[in-house]
Design a protein around this motif. Structure first.
Motif, short mmCIF file in Angstrom:
data_model
loop_
_atom_site.label_atom_id
_atom_site.label_comp_id
_atom_site.label_asym_id
_atom_site.label_seq_id
_atom_site.Cartn_x
_atom_site.Cartn_y
_atom_site.Cartn_z
N UNK A 2 -30.31 -6.23 34.58
CA UNK A 2 -30.11 -7.04 35.64
C UNK A 2 -31.16 -7.11 36.46
N UNK A 3 -32.05 -6.39 36.82
CA UNK A 3 -33.35 -6.47 37.66
C UNK A 3 -34.17 -7.35 36.85
N UNK A 4 -34.26 -7.30 35.54
CA UNK A 4 -35.02 -8.07 34.63
C UNK A 4 -34.70 -9.70 34.46
N UNK A 5 -33.39 -9.60 34.42
CA UNK A 5 -32.76 -11.09 34.60
C UNK A 5 -33.03 -11.87 35.82
N UNK A 6 -32.93 -11.11 37.06
CA UNK A 6 -33.68 -11.46 38.27
C UNK A 6 -34.67 -11.87 38.17
N UNK A 14 -44.62 -4.12 18.53
CA UNK A 14 -43.18 -4.20 18.96
C UNK A 14 -42.84 -4.68 20.23
N UNK A 15 -43.72 -4.73 21.26
CA UNK A 15 -43.44 -5.12 22.75
C UNK A 15 -43.43 -6.52 22.59
N UNK A 16 -44.11 -7.12 21.91
CA UNK A 16 -44.21 -8.67 21.83
C UNK A 16 -43.26 -9.46 21.03
N UNK A 17 -43.07 -8.69 19.63
CA UNK A 17 -42.17 -9.39 18.99
C UNK A 17 -40.67 -8.64 18.50
N UNK A 18 -40.70 -7.48 19.26
CA UNK A 18 -39.42 -6.89 18.75
C UNK A 18 -38.70 -6.57 20.31
N UNK A 19 -38.94 -7.37 21.27
CA UNK A 19 -38.00 -7.60 22.55
C UNK A 19 -38.40 -6.27 23.45
N UNK A 71 -41.41 -8.78 27.24
CA UNK A 71 -40.68 -10.18 26.71
C UNK A 71 -39.35 -10.03 27.40
N UNK A 72 -38.91 -9.45 28.55
CA UNK A 72 -37.74 -9.20 29.12
C UNK A 72 -36.59 -8.67 27.88
N UNK A 73 -36.95 -7.93 27.13
CA UNK A 73 -36.26 -7.29 26.17
C UNK A 73 -35.59 -8.11 24.99
N UNK A 74 -36.04 -9.67 24.97
CA UNK A 74 -35.70 -10.59 24.16
C UNK A 74 -36.31 -10.80 22.96
N UNK A 75 -35.56 -11.03 22.08
CA UNK A 75 -36.21 -11.34 20.58
C UNK A 75 -35.46 -12.21 19.86
N UNK A 76 -35.97 -12.71 18.64
CA UNK A 76 -35.59 -13.57 17.71
C UNK A 76 -35.90 -13.21 16.26
N UNK A 77 -35.19 -13.82 15.31
CA UNK A 77 -35.36 -13.58 13.94
C UNK A 77 -36.87 -13.80 13.44
N UNK A 78 -37.33 -14.96 13.98
CA UNK A 78 -38.75 -15.17 13.45
C UNK A 78 -39.86 -14.12 14.05
N UNK A 79 -39.57 -13.65 15.10
CA UNK A 79 -40.24 -12.76 15.87
C UNK A 79 -40.36 -11.42 15.42
N UNK A 129 -26.75 -6.67 26.27
CA UNK A 129 -27.82 -7.43 26.99
C UNK A 129 -29.00 -6.59 27.37
N UNK A 130 -30.31 -6.62 27.23
CA UNK A 130 -31.09 -5.72 27.49
C UNK A 130 -31.58 -4.71 26.27
N UNK A 131 -30.61 -3.86 26.00
CA UNK A 131 -30.75 -2.95 25.12
C UNK A 131 -31.05 -3.75 23.61
N UNK A 132 -30.20 -4.69 23.53
CA UNK A 132 -30.20 -5.64 22.32
C UNK A 132 -29.83 -6.98 22.59
N UNK A 133 -30.99 -7.68 22.94
CA UNK A 133 -30.73 -9.06 23.33
C UNK A 133 -31.46 -10.01 22.12
#
Lengths: 101, 586
Positions: free
Chosen positions: B300-304, B465-470, B474-482, B537-541
């Motif tokens: 939540x601090x990251x979401x804020x 890993x930081x930039x492409x695997x959450x 990247x506020x812990x967020x990731x997607x398939x392409x990354x 969320x956060x651990x696995x977003x």
């Protein structure tokens, strides 16, 4: 984080080298302790606690915390006397229990 | 201790061969308790501890600890504990493992106290002083030194400064391990009837945000010397792994990456955003408020921040001077240099609250459920190999007490397993191949003199890993392409391992640390890709699958690296509920 070694106080006993969990402390050619890679230190302070000659000081990198704060542990049988001095010279002391026996 | 130089050819490598009954790899908290228990059960057995650092200060407890977060107090039950742990983990854990751990959870802590570790008591009685529902406060600055002394006393063999690199195998069976001395340069070939892996979790897969210069790289939540070697050794020989995608990302003090539970749980300071709103009570009340699962509190601090309401704080402005002093005392027991950090800011906590932020992500089975897939005896899927502590999966919220308890359980099973067993035969071809693999970076330095330094590859992986695997940037967020991008580049680096160079034994250790991290990162990315939902969320977003999908993913995601094909095979295992009730409620 980077331990600072006061070479004139180092008595080459090798205790810091013995305990460092990162294999970072070693005695250099002049037999004085040195941290081989400041960036790799976890600032667990094992070396500072192990040094009986007050030759090692843990320093917060300036990028994170300002100069010249100090934290000095004095090891005793069942406690540690910590002295903390902030950047304005304010001193705090703590007696932390380490053994209950 | 004198330091040897790197051998410059395979025939110059000195060998040390040891036969033992039980080999324990890693003399941290879990490994030490395993050794003590094994000797206690059968003093005639030879028990050998193989330790990368020095037993006095190795593992997570090097700097100490200020609390035990899982102690079953009077009036509470194992069922209560499972319900709490299950809800904190978003409803997904191995209940069989959690129950068996809880059955012995208090024993190691009470023993530790007998051996000298101070535990705080309530002022009026015989009960331990309570910090939270399952937490007790300790004065644990020297707890690892105390445990090491007890481990020495129990009569096991301790080999310090040996880096384990691979298991010795007899077909699918683990028959010991091989490694090298980071101080003496020798190869250690340790043959054992049973092997217990206790090497901890993995730090340094992701770039920490403190890393803005040369001196802050290891300003981490977790011991930076735990790099996931135990996972990597298992992966390379086809052990089944579970739930790597449930990463551990913590709320930490900003910049220093220091503990927050000490303040927020210990001194009940609320989390606030830049507007002064108590965010758990208001914006996140629907997710559980102050009792929200750990991943919610971490995220939540990251979401804020992302919503434009950062920075966030734990509000220390209502603490009394006495409480602030006590809190610093607690920190001196766990992360002493945090007190130094506050002095470096000359921070008056009654005026300036402590800022909080997310940490870089870790794979750590003592907090989340990542690790070896084990049975209730802590046997892995490889015969002869047991796992305990942060390297064993399925049981989140173990923390210090649970890792120690698992040490006991794995030792009990190993002692039973070795009864009547003979040592297996060593495959000398494997030894020869492993010697070449161990010293390859040193040989390349001597022969070619040019290539890739371990540090360069480490930083490349961490950035990737930081930039492409959450990662935290990247506020812990990731997607398939990354994630696919991350996987492509991990494969390139795995192929580039042959270019690694090492100029001394310490750098050789660095080289193996990045080799191991690459294997762990590859499996991790496969796990993150497979779980096409957002469960924690956060651990696995998963930004591309923002909702939870119970129909497909209310189960364990497991993997097995196939050593024959080099492919990571993904599959699921069902959830088995033993303790009735709503899995999301404590």
């Amino acid at each position: 984080m980077p331990p600072v070694v006061y070479k004139e106080k180092c008595k080459s006993c090798g205790k810091c080298e013995e305990v460092c969990p990162g294999d970072l402390m070693e005695l250099a050619e002049d037999k004085k302790a040195v941290c081989r890679s400041a960036r790799d230190c976890w600032d667990c302070m094992a070396c500072v606690k192990a040094c009986q000659f007050d030759a090692i000081e843990t320093r917060i990198p300036y990028q994170l915390g300002y100069y010249p704060a100090k934290l000095i542990p004095k090891m005793r049988d069942k406690e540690i006397e910590w002295t903390c001095i902030d950047i304005n010279g304010k001193v705090e002391k703590f007696l932390v229990k380490t053994y209950n026996k | 201790m004198p330091r040897a130089s790197l051998p410059n050819s395979a025939d110059k490598i000195e060998e040390v061969r040891i036969d033992t009954d039980i080999l324990i790899i890693g003399a941290g908290n879990a490994g030490c308790f395993a050794a003590i228990e094994a000797k206690r059960l059968n003093p005639d057995l030879k028990v050998t501890l193989m330790e990368k650092a020095h037993i006095d200060r190795s593992g997570c407890l090097a700097g100490g600890m200020d609390a035990i977060n899982t102690y079953i107090k009077k009036g509470r039950t194992i069922e209560d504990f499972v319900r709490w742990s299950r809800s904190q983990a978003g409803g997904l854990l191995r209940e069989d493992l959690t129950i068996t751990m809880a059955e012995v959870l208090n024993k190691p802590i009470e023993e530790w106290e007998d051996w000298g570790m101070p535990i705080k008591y309530e002022e009026d009685g015989e009960e331990y002083k309570t910090r939270g529902k399952w937490d007790i406060t300790i004065s644990g600055s020297e707890m690892k030194v105390i445990l090491a002394e007890k481990t020495r006393e129990c009569g096991c063999e301790i080999i310090n400064r040996v880096v384990a690199t691979n298991y010795l195998m007899d077909g699918e069976k683990v028959i010991g391990a091989i490694g090298f001395g980071v101080r003496d340069g020798k190869v250690y070939i340790i043959r054992a009837k049973a092997t217990i892996i206790a090497t901890g979790g993995a730090a340094g897969l992701y770039k920490p945000y403190q890393n803005d210069g040369n001196d802050s790289h290891h300003q981490l939540w977790y011991s930076p010397f735990n790099v996931g070697s135990g996972f990597a050794m298992g992966i390379r020989v086809g052990a089944e792994m579970t739930t790597f995608e449930m990463r551990w990302c913590a709320t930490r003090t900003k910049d220093f990456n220091g503990p927050i539970d000490t303040i927020s749980v210990g001194y009940k300071t609320p989390m606030i955003n830049c507007k002064g709103e108590q965010i758990l009570k208001t914006r996140y009340a629907h997710l559980g408020g102050d009792a929200a699962p750990r991943f919610i509190r971490a995220n939540l601090p990251m979401d804020e921040w992302r919503e434009g309401r950062g920075p966030c704080y734990v509000d220390t402005t209502n603490m009394t001077q006495e409480q602030i002093y006590d809190m610093k005392y607690d920190y001196l027991n766990e992360r002493p240099s945090y007190v130094l950090f506050l002095a470096g800011r000359a921070q008056d906590l009654q005026k300036d609250p402590i800022e909080i932020y997310g940490s870089d992500p870790y794979i750590v089975g003592g907090h989340t459920a990542s690790g070896y897939w084990v049975d209730v005896k802590r046997a892995t899927t490889l015969p002869g190999l047991y796992a305990c502590g942060d390297v064993a999966g399925g049981t989140p919220n173990k923390f210090v007490g649970g890792c120690a308890a698992e040490g006991l359980l794995s030792a009990r099973a190993a002692v039973e397993y070795v009864t009547g067993l003979e040592l297996a035969n060593i495959n000398e071809d494997q030894i020869a191949r492993e010697k070449d693999r161990i010293f390859a970076a040193g040989f390349r330095q001597a022969i070619v003199g040019d290539g890739v330094k371990p540090r360069e590859m480490e930083e490349r992986l961490q950035r990737l890993m930081d930039e492409y695997a959450g990662g935290v940037h990247q506020f812990f967020r990731m997607n398939k392409e990354g994630l696919e991008y991350a996987l492509r580049h991990i494969k390139i680096m795995k192929d580039q391992v042959k270019y690694l160079i090492a100029s001394d034994l310490h750098e050789l250790m660095d080289a193996h640390e990045i080799i191991d991290r690459l294997d762990v990162a590859e499996v991790l990315v496969h796990h993150l890709m497979y779980r096409e939902e957002t469960r924690w969320p956060g651990w696995q977003t998963r930004a591309d699958f923002p909702e939870k999908n119970d129909e497909k993913f209310d189960c364990f995601v497991n993997s097995r690296y196939n050593p024959e094909t080099g492919e990571v095979e993904m599959f699921t295992r069902p959830y088995e509920q033993i303790i009735p009730g709503d899995r999301l409620k404590a």
